[in-house]
Scaffold this active site. Structure first.
Site, PDB file in Angstrom:
ATOM      1  N   SER A 146       9.286 -10.747 -19.220  1.00 35.01           N
ATOM      2  CA  SER A 146       9.952  -9.275 -19.339  1.00 35.01           C
ATOM      3  C   SER A 146       8.768  -8.238 -19.334  1.00 35.01           C
ATOM      4  O   SER A 146       7.627  -8.719 -19.391  1.00 35.01           O
ATOM      5  CB  SER A 146      10.434  -9.132 -20.678  1.00 35.01           C
ATOM      6  OG  SER A 146      10.611  -7.908 -21.390  1.00 35.01           O
ATOM      7  N   TYR A 159      11.165  -9.673 -29.713  1.00 33.76           N
ATOM      8  CA  TYR A 159      11.353  -9.980 -28.393  1.00 33.76           C
ATOM      9  C   TYR A 159      10.173  -9.596 -27.677  1.00 33.76           C
ATOM     10  O   TYR A 159       9.711 -10.529 -26.833  1.00 33.76           O
ATOM     11  CB  TYR A 159      12.477  -8.912 -27.769  1.00 33.76           C
ATOM     12  CG  TYR A 159      12.954  -9.057 -26.466  1.00 33.76           C
ATOM     13  CD1 TYR A 159      12.011  -8.307 -25.382  1.00 33.76           C
ATOM     14  CD2 TYR A 159      13.900  -9.999 -26.121  1.00 33.76           C
ATOM     15  CE1 TYR A 159      12.671  -8.413 -24.035  1.00 33.76           C
ATOM     16  CE2 TYR A 159      14.144 -10.256 -24.664  1.00 33.76           C
ATOM     17  CZ  TYR A 159      13.555  -9.180 -23.862  1.00 33.76           C
ATOM     18  OH  TYR A 159      14.102  -9.501 -22.391  1.00 33.76           O
TER      19      TYR A 159
END
Ligand code: NAP
Ligand code: GCO
Length: 261
Positions: A146, A159
């Site tokens: 990501s 996250y």
């Protein structure tokens, strides 16, 4: 180099959490390149929805119910795939969740849940397939990282920690198993139009304008934007690429952001 090096003919690819979204797009791209597709989801109803979507797309697939955080389920699923297909050539650790909660309001159990799916699970699934890849003399592992493997922002502490860790797990698998002709790389999608980012794309949501101002391509990414990079990293054309995270972000990471008018 031959163009056939980009082909996935004869390969078996397992894409986790691929009933829809980025995983579905990557699996579809693999199918276009000739691979046989296996996917899993956490419940039969989601697997069935995925099977229907793949059928509509004309893509033959095998779907399994498997919670990627459950080591027994993962090992059983890996064995079922090996029993049915004989080999697993490509693994994409795609399944993932996000919880957008300010850190001081996030429960430790919520933090652990994100780490469990986004970091522990890629470890568990990779561990389940690497022995077969060693035995067959080759393998490709692609971890879906990501922007948050590199950057932080408000509300995504768990996250970002998971995806940062996944970048380093990618590098470590590459380091530990490159000698067996196993390549482990990451794909770092930018902001992509999927259910996971739907809350950020509601009309008038300030985040939407923000992301467009931070993206040179001036658009959200589409899952289809990830197909080509994934096929490349899954193919023989990338056999000397190892431990790399390929960012598919429209240029966000390179850009300071649009200057105010
Ligand atoms: P998504 O639309 O939320 O889909 C996630 C998939 O993972 C779903 O099919 C989900 O299944 C599955 N999943 C979640 N937990 C699971 C578990 N324990 N076991 C098995 N499957 C599980 O997400 P997405 O946007 O396609 O993202 C896919 C991956 O790309 C994720 O790793 C995400 O972090 C990453 N990513 C996304 C973006 C983006 O902008 N969208 C950008 C960078 C990275 P259920 O529906 O059953 O929960
Ligand atoms: C967020 C978004 C991002 C994307 C993606 C960016 O809340 O910031 O969900 O985290 O999902 O990971 O690469």
């Amino acid at each position: 180099m031959e163009m056939k090096d980009f082909s996935l003919e004869g390969k078996v690819a397992w894409v986790t959490g691929a009933s829809y979204g980025i995983g579905f797009a990557i699996a579809s791209g693999f199918a276009k390149a000739g691979a046989k597709i296996v996917f899993n989801d956490i419940k039969q109803e989601f697997v069935d929805k995925g099977l229907a979507a793949y059928k509509e797309a004309g893509i033959p697939v095998k779907g399994y119910v498997c919670d990627v955080t459950d080591e027994d389920q993962v090992n059983e699923t890996a064995q079922k795939i090996l029993d049915e297909f004989g080999h697993i050539d490509i693994l994409v650790n795609n399944a993932g969740i996000i919880k957008r909660i300010p850190m001081l309001e996030m429960k430790a159990s919520e933090f652990r849940q994100v780490i469990d799916v986004d970091l522990n699970a890629p470890f568990i699934v990779s561990k389940a397939v690497i022995p077969a890849m060693i035995k067959q003399g080759h393998g490709k592992i692609i971890n879906i990282c990501s922007m948050m493997s590199e950057l932080g922002r408000e509300t995504v502490s768990a996250y970002a920690a998971a995806k940062g860790g996944l970048k380093m797990l990618t590098r470590n698998i590459a380091s530990e198993y490159g000698q067996y002709n196993i390549q482990c790389n990451g794909i770092g999608p930018g902001y992509i139009e999927t259910p996971q980012t739907a809350p950020l794309r509601t009309p008038g949501h300030p985040f939407n304008e923000f992301i467009l101002s931070k993206t040179p391509a001036n658009r959200w990414g589409k899952p289809e934007d990830l197909m080509g990079p994934a096929v490349f990293l899954a193919s023989d054309a990338s056999n000397f690429v190892n431990g790399h995270v390929l960012y598919v972000d429209g240029g966000i990471l390179a850009y300071i952001g649009k200057q105010p008018n």
